[in-house]
Design a protein around this motif. Structure first.
Motif, PDB file in Angstrom:
ATOM      1  N   PHE A   1       0.874  -1.172   0.000  1.00 46.93           N
ATOM      2  CA  PHE A   1       0.000   0.000   0.000  1.00 46.93           C
ATOM      3  C   PHE A   1       0.905   1.214   0.000  1.00 46.93           C
ATOM      4  O   PHE A   1       1.456   1.570   1.037  1.00 46.93           O
ATOM      5  CB  PHE A   1      -0.873   0.027   1.265  1.00 46.93           C
ATOM      6  CG  PHE A   1      -1.930  -1.034   1.307  1.00 46.93           C
ATOM      7  CD1 PHE A   1      -3.154  -0.857   0.682  1.00 46.93           C
ATOM      8  CD2 PHE A   1      -1.703  -2.219   1.993  1.00 46.93           C
ATOM      9  CE1 PHE A   1      -4.143  -1.829   0.748  1.00 46.93           C
ATOM     10  CE2 PHE A   1      -2.679  -3.194   2.063  1.00 46.93           C
ATOM     11  CZ  PHE A   1      -3.899  -3.002   1.435  1.00 46.93           C
TER      12      PHE A   1
ATOM     13  N   ILE B   1       3.380  -6.139   1.536  1.00 50.82           N
ATOM     14  CA  ILE B   1       2.395  -7.027   2.184  1.00 50.82           C
ATOM     15  C   ILE B   1       2.580  -8.431   1.600  1.00 50.82           C
ATOM     16  O   ILE B   1       2.763  -9.405   2.331  1.00 50.82           O
ATOM     17  CB  ILE B   1       0.945  -6.530   1.937  1.00 50.82           C
ATOM     18  CG1 ILE B   1       0.784  -5.064   2.365  1.00 50.82           C
ATOM     19  CG2 ILE B   1      -0.062  -7.439   2.633  1.00 50.82           C
ATOM     20  CD1 ILE B   1       0.993  -4.784   3.817  1.00 50.82           C
TER      21      ILE B   1
ATOM     22  N   PRO C   1      -2.083 -16.376   9.328  1.00 46.54           N
ATOM     23  CA  PRO C   1      -2.271 -15.540  10.514  1.00 46.54           C
ATOM     24  C   PRO C   1      -2.979 -14.237  10.172  1.00 46.54           C
ATOM     25  O   PRO C   1      -2.882 -13.748   9.047  1.00 46.54           O
ATOM     26  CB  PRO C   1      -0.839 -15.244  10.983  1.00 46.54           C
ATOM     27  CG  PRO C   1       0.038 -16.189  10.265  1.00 46.54           C
ATOM     28  CD  PRO C   1      -0.676 -16.637   9.025  1.00 46.54           C
ATOM     29  N   SER C   2      -3.657 -13.682  11.158  1.00 47.85           N
ATOM     30  CA  SER C   2      -4.357 -12.415  10.957  1.00 47.85           C
ATOM     31  C   SER C   2      -3.376 -11.346  10.472  1.00 47.85           C
ATOM     32  O   SER C   2      -2.283 -11.225  11.012  1.00 47.85           O
ATOM     33  CB  SER C   2      -5.002 -11.998  12.280  1.00 47.85           C
ATOM     34  OG  SER C   2      -5.725 -10.820  12.082  1.00 47.85           O
ATOM     35  N   GLY C   3      -3.774 -10.614   9.459  1.00 47.82           N
ATOM     36  CA  GLY C   3      -2.948  -9.518   8.945  1.00 47.82           C
ATOM     37  C   GLY C   3      -1.886  -9.950   7.945  1.00 47.82           C
ATOM     38  O   GLY C   3      -1.075  -9.142   7.513  1.00 47.82           O
ATOM     39  N   CYS C   4      -1.882 -11.230   7.554  1.00 47.92           N
ATOM     40  CA  CYS C   4      -0.796 -11.692   6.664  1.00 47.92           C
ATOM     41  C   CYS C   4      -1.033 -11.279   5.209  1.00 47.92           C
ATOM     42  O   CYS C   4      -0.097 -11.240   4.415  1.00 47.92           O
ATOM     43  CB  CYS C   4      -0.618 -13.206   6.765  1.00 47.92           C
ATOM     44  SG  CYS C   4      -1.914 -14.171   5.976  1.00 47.92           S
ATOM     45  N   GLY C   5      -2.283 -11.004   4.837  1.00 47.68           N
ATOM     46  CA  GLY C   5      -2.528 -10.542   3.470  1.00 47.68           C
ATOM     47  C   GLY C   5      -3.525 -11.386   2.680  1.00 47.68           C
ATOM     48  O   GLY C   5      -3.562 -11.308   1.443  1.00 47.68           O
ATOM     49  N   LYS C   6      -4.345 -12.143   3.369  1.00 41.56           N
ATOM     50  CA  LYS C   6      -5.340 -12.989   2.678  1.00 41.56           C
ATOM     51  C   LYS C   6      -6.367 -12.134   1.933  1.00 41.56           C
ATOM     52  O   LYS C   6      -6.642 -12.349   0.753  1.00 41.56           O
ATOM     53  CB  LYS C   6      -6.062 -13.903   3.694  1.00 41.56           C
ATOM     54  CG  LYS C   6      -5.126 -14.823   4.456  1.00 41.56           C
ATOM     55  CD  LYS C   6      -5.867 -15.676   5.458  1.00 41.56           C
ATOM     56  CE  LYS C   6      -6.527 -14.910   6.585  1.00 41.56           C
ATOM     57  NZ  LYS C   6      -5.582 -14.163   7.454  1.00 41.56           N
ATOM     58  N   THR C   7      -6.941 -11.161   2.662  1.00 38.65           N
ATOM     59  CA  THR C   7      -7.936 -10.292   2.034  1.00 38.65           C
ATOM     60  C   THR C   7      -7.292  -9.487   0.898  1.00 38.65           C
ATOM     61  O   THR C   7      -7.902  -9.280  -0.155  1.00 38.65           O
ATOM     62  CB  THR C   7      -8.562  -9.348   3.087  1.00 38.65           C
ATOM     63  OG1 THR C   7      -9.248 -10.154   4.047  1.00 38.65           O
ATOM     64  CG2 THR C   7      -9.544  -8.371   2.468  1.00 38.65           C
ATOM     65  N   THR C   8      -6.055  -9.090   1.111  1.00 34.72           N
ATOM     66  CA  THR C   8      -5.344  -8.356   0.059  1.00 34.72           C
ATOM     67  C   THR C   8      -5.241  -9.209  -1.204  1.00 34.72           C
ATOM     68  O   THR C   8      -5.487  -8.730  -2.318  1.00 34.72           O
ATOM     69  CB  THR C   8      -3.935  -7.964   0.563  1.00 34.72           C
ATOM     70  OG1 THR C   8      -4.086  -7.203   1.761  1.00 34.72           O
ATOM     71  CG2 THR C   8      -3.180  -7.165  -0.470  1.00 34.72           C
TER      72      THR C   8
ATOM     73  N   GLU D   1     -14.024 -15.103   4.509  1.00 36.56           N
ATOM     74  CA  GLU D   1     -14.633 -15.469   5.793  1.00 36.56           C
ATOM     75  C   GLU D   1     -16.150 -15.288   5.755  1.00 36.56           C
ATOM     76  O   GLU D   1     -16.713 -14.599   6.603  1.00 36.56           O
ATOM     77  CB  GLU D   1     -14.041 -14.619   6.917  1.00 36.56           C
ATOM     78  CG  GLU D   1     -12.529 -14.757   7.033  1.00 36.56           C
ATOM     79  CD  GLU D   1     -11.991 -14.099   8.302  1.00 36.56           C
ATOM     80  OE1 GLU D   1     -12.542 -14.387   9.376  1.00 36.56           O
ATOM     81  OE2 GLU D   1     -11.067 -13.305   8.199  1.00 36.56           O
TER      82      GLU D   1
ATOM     83  N   HIS E   1     -10.413 -18.600   8.944  1.00 36.82           N
ATOM     84  CA  HIS E   1      -9.518 -18.854  10.076  1.00 36.82           C
ATOM     85  C   HIS E   1      -9.847 -20.196  10.692  1.00 36.82           C
ATOM     86  O   HIS E   1      -9.180 -20.645  11.620  1.00 36.82           O
ATOM     87  CB  HIS E   1      -9.695 -17.765  11.148  1.00 36.82           C
ATOM     88  CG  HIS E   1      -8.991 -16.501  10.817  1.00 36.82           C
ATOM     89  ND1 HIS E   1      -7.631 -16.354  10.950  1.00 36.82           N
ATOM     90  CD2 HIS E   1      -9.438 -15.325  10.332  1.00 36.82           C
ATOM     91  CE1 HIS E   1      -7.276 -15.149  10.577  1.00 36.82           C
ATOM     92  NE2 HIS E   1      -8.357 -14.496  10.187  1.00 36.82           N
TER      93      HIS E   1
HETATM   94  N1  LIG Z   1      -5.708   0.262   3.283  1.00 40.04           N
HETATM   95  C1  LIG Z   1      -4.584  -0.186   3.876  1.00 40.04           C
HETATM   96  N2  LIG Z   1      -3.505   0.613   3.977  1.00 40.04           N
HETATM   97  C2  LIG Z   1      -2.358   0.176   4.556  1.00 40.04           C
HETATM   98  N3  LIG Z   1      -2.191  -1.074   5.039  1.00 40.04           N
HETATM   99  C3  LIG Z   1      -3.246  -1.901   4.968  1.00 40.04           C
HETATM  100  C4  LIG Z   1      -4.492  -1.516   4.381  1.00 40.04           C
HETATM  101  N4  LIG Z   1      -5.343  -2.569   4.434  1.00 40.04           N
HETATM  102  C5  LIG Z   1      -4.648  -3.561   5.031  1.00 40.04           C
HETATM  103  N5  LIG Z   1      -3.404  -3.171   5.345  1.00 40.04           N
HETATM  104  C6  LIG Z   1      -2.353  -3.997   5.958  1.00 40.04           C
HETATM  105  O1  LIG Z   1      -2.101  -5.069   5.060  1.00 40.04           O
HETATM  106  C7  LIG Z   1      -1.823  -6.240   5.782  1.00 40.04           C
HETATM  107  C8  LIG Z   1      -2.679  -7.372   5.239  1.00 40.04           C
HETATM  108  O2  LIG Z   1      -4.039  -7.084   5.501  1.00 40.04           O
HETATM  109  P1  LIG Z   1      -5.192  -8.097   5.109  1.00 40.04           P
HETATM  110  O3  LIG Z   1      -6.478  -7.421   5.426  1.00 40.04           O
HETATM  111  O4  LIG Z   1      -4.973  -8.562   3.719  1.00 40.04           O
HETATM  112  O5  LIG Z   1      -4.900  -9.308   6.119  1.00 40.04           O
HETATM  113  P2  LIG Z   1      -5.729 -10.646   6.367  1.00 40.04           P
HETATM  114  O6  LIG Z   1      -4.768 -11.768   6.207  1.00 40.04           O
HETATM  115  O7  LIG Z   1      -6.949 -10.645   5.558  1.00 40.04           O
HETATM  116  O8  LIG Z   1      -6.070 -10.506   7.925  1.00 40.04           O
HETATM  117  P3  LIG Z   1      -7.373 -11.029   8.739  1.00 40.04           P
HETATM  118  O9  LIG Z   1      -7.174 -12.502   8.882  1.00 40.04           O
HETATM  119  O10 LIG Z   1      -7.246 -10.322  10.059  1.00 40.04           O
HETATM  120  O11 LIG Z   1      -8.587 -10.661   7.974  1.00 40.04           O
HETATM  121  C9  LIG Z   1      -2.032  -5.921   7.249  1.00 40.04           C
HETATM  122  O12 LIG Z   1      -0.780  -5.749   7.824  1.00 40.04           O
HETATM  123  C10 LIG Z   1      -2.800  -4.633   7.246  1.00 40.04           C
HETATM  124  O13 LIG Z   1      -2.442  -3.868   8.338  1.00 40.04           O
END
Ligand SMILES: Nc1ncnc2c1ncn2[C@@H]1O[C@H](COP(=O)(O)OP(=O)(O)OP(=O)(O)O)[C@@H](O)[C@H]1O
Ligand SMILES: [Mg+2]
Length: 268
Positions: free
Chosen positions: A23, A31, A50-57, A170, A203
């Motif tokens: 980002f 990420i 793990p939470s925050g690893c980047g799955k949603t990304t 999810e 998860h």
């Molecule tokens: N708009 C944004 N700007 C900057 N960083 C972001 C943004 N959205 C997400 N992030 C960061 O990108 C990383 C990945 O986020 P993401 O939402 O893809 O994780 P995730 O694996 O889906 O987590 P979860 O299991 O908690 O849903 C995280 O470190 C988050 O802080």
């Protein structure tokens, strides 16, 4: 791989080719870093990590909501450049339903936009609404539905438009355990019948074992990659009480726990 008997001919429908994402500009942390992933046509692929690893990304890149900083995301050989109905997204909450439209109007919204008649829209939607027990509720508005019913509406909406890929982030995460279990079984049954390609994030390891052909386990961020792809070679329909189910669960649990521990240590 899906158990269709043609496992030899693996042709990915979805590919992440050396995909990196951050980002922001050069100073922003990566990420995702050099992610490679291939999902076969008709495959049920589950992503855990793990939470925050980047799955949603990763899902957002495939949906076309975000764009890779480097590398390419391909569907059927074509780079993803923007969102499209052939990649239907099913969100965790029910916010994506139009509150002023009924169940049937919500699920057929894109068909209406495509110019299909009311009668044709009804004909297309009816079997799917029946499949998930919503036929008798088709004139209700979202505010009159439970959380599980709203998730079913989202699922039907995606199935009705005959998407190439369903992207599910999810989708059952906010539901109570019983409703969740019913919807997991429903989704498994629907998928066995129509074999649409699915990218599903969760998860819940048991959910992954119940549904997946293969499970991709992501590393803790930053610079996440897919650490390992684990095939779930259990016959369908699957039973949570099958000892082989427990073995697959144990394997994934160990892989995930390792990464989650790493995420916690790094975050200290
Ligand atoms: N708009 C944004 N700007 C900057 N960083 C972001 C943004 N959205 C997400 N992030 C960061 O990108 C990383 C990945 O986020 P993401 O939402 O893809 O994780 P995730 O694996 O889906 O987590 P979860 O299991 O908690 O849903 C995280 O470190 C988050 O802080
Ligand atoms: Mg997420």
């Amino acid at each position: 791989m899906s158990a269709t008997g043609d496992e030899g001919a693996f042709r990915p429908l979805v590919s992440f080719v050396d995909v990196s994402f951050r980002f922001g500009g050069r100073d922003a942390p990566w990420i995702l870093r050099s992610v490679d992933l291939a999902i076969g046509r008709g495959e049920f692929f589950v992503l855990i990590g793990p939470s925050g690893c980047g799955k949603t990304t990763a899902l957002n890149l495939l949906a076309g909501f975000e764009h890779p900083s480097a590398g390419q995301v391909l569907v059927d050989g074509e780079p993803v450049v923007e969102p499209g109905v052939e990649r239907a997204v099913i969100f965790q909450g029910e916010d994506s339903l139009y509150p002023w439209l009924t169940v049937e109007e919500n699920v057929t919204f894109s068909l209406r936009a495509a110019g299909l008649s009311r009668r044709e829209r009804h004909r297309r939607a009816r079997p799917f609404l029946q499949m998930v027990g919503l036929a008798g509720h088709r004139h209700k508005y979202p505010s009159e539905l439970s959380g599980g019913m709203k998730q079913r509406v989202q699922l039907v909406r995606a199935l009705v438009c005959d998407s190439l890929v369903l992207l599910m982030d999810e989708p059952f995460g906010a539901l109570d355990a019983q409703t969740r279990s019913v919807l997991q079984d429903e989704l498994a049954r629907i998928w066995e019948n129509n074999r649409v390609t699915i990218l599903f994030i969760t998860h819940d390891i048991a959910e992954a074992v119940l549904l997946a052909d293969r499970v991709g386990v992501m590393t803790a961020g930053p610079e996440s990659i897919i650490k390992q792809v684990v095939p779930i070679d259990l016959p369908r329909p699957r039973s949570r009480s099958d000892p082989a189910f427990g073995a697959a669960y144990g394997q994934l649990n160990e892989l995930l726990a390792e990464e989650s521990r790493r995420a916690l240590m790094d975050g200290q």
